[in-house]
Design an enzyme around this catalytic site. Sequence first.
Site, PDB file in Angstrom:
ATOM      1  N   ASP A  21      49.056  73.229  20.270  1.00 50.71           N
ATOM      2  CA  ASP A  21      48.548  72.651  21.600  1.00 50.71           C
ATOM      3  C   ASP A  21      49.783  71.862  22.205  1.00 50.71           C
ATOM      4  O   ASP A  21      50.592  71.316  21.677  1.00 50.71           O
ATOM      5  CB  ASP A  21      47.366  71.959  21.382  1.00 50.71           C
TER       6      ASP A  21
ATOM      7  N   ASP B 256      49.087  68.715  25.286  1.00 49.92           N
ATOM      8  CA  ASP B 256      48.807  67.509  25.372  1.00 49.92           C
ATOM      9  C   ASP B 256      47.946  66.976  24.295  1.00 49.92           C
ATOM     10  O   ASP B 256      47.184  67.377  23.555  1.00 49.92           O
ATOM     11  CB  ASP B 256      47.983  67.478  26.569  1.00 49.92           C
TER      12      ASP B 256
ATOM     13  N   ASP C 253      44.250  68.991  18.940  1.00 47.75           N
ATOM     14  CA  ASP C 253      43.682  67.425  19.210  1.00 47.75           C
ATOM     15  C   ASP C 253      42.245  67.263  19.302  1.00 47.75           C
ATOM     16  O   ASP C 253      41.410  66.240  19.134  1.00 47.75           O
ATOM     17  CB  ASP C 253      44.597  66.436  19.731  1.00 47.75           C
TER      18      ASP C 253
END
Length: 253
Positions: free
Chosen positions: A27, A29, A203
């Site tokens: 991923d 961000d 996240d």
Amino acid sequence: MLTDAAHAVTPLSPPPALPQRPALFLDMDGVLAPITATPEGVGPDGRRTRVLGRLLERLDGRLAVVSGRTIAEIDRICEGAVPCVAGIHGLERRGADGQVRRLAPHPDMAQVHEALVAFARDRPGVLIEDKGLGVTLHYRQAPDQADAARDLARALAERHGLTLQPGDMVQELKTPGADKGRALAAFMEEAPFKGAVPVMTGDDLTDEFAFTAAAGRGGFGVLVGPPRETAALYGLNGPEAVMDWLETLAERA
């Protein structure tokens, strides 16, 4: 899909060495880059670009970024270091052959965009990010608007038949038909990923689809950030820990 309710959970152990013939999915961000006040706050980073380039070579191309950002934004931030990219949670995807595949946007997307712009107009700190295939409502700089933003996003999603993708101080309304798990699965059906063992690093809740997809193919997920209920088996504290881990992998893979 897991909820975002708080849970008393045990912190996860750091990830082990990668399995034989791994495929690494990352991923953006909160993983490859820190969360910033605005989407534009994330830019290229020399260390990140170098590490991604080395990993791409070490993994024989079995490296992909799977993000809520557009492909164009991912390329800007990663300086084009990663050929295989899934943007907008898989609504657009570029494989190793360089071909970009995009779903058609939902016909009501322009109308939804207008409604969100109207909402943000008199609310300082609320930002709208138009991705074409989706639109994101950011309220990190206006936390007092969180309840109103969530209520509006839910109402618009229900009214127009869109997929609502909540995140960390964001609500994203997107064209149905894709998520990060489906994007990972699509990559795994293509060269050079086919037959490899997938490892997904993410996240937030949008990454749970990919954690599950990786586990279903004999791999595992790595959760970045605070511990919570998750399908990931391992964890890292934040983007700096991710970069340290990736740097080590680039030397060992």
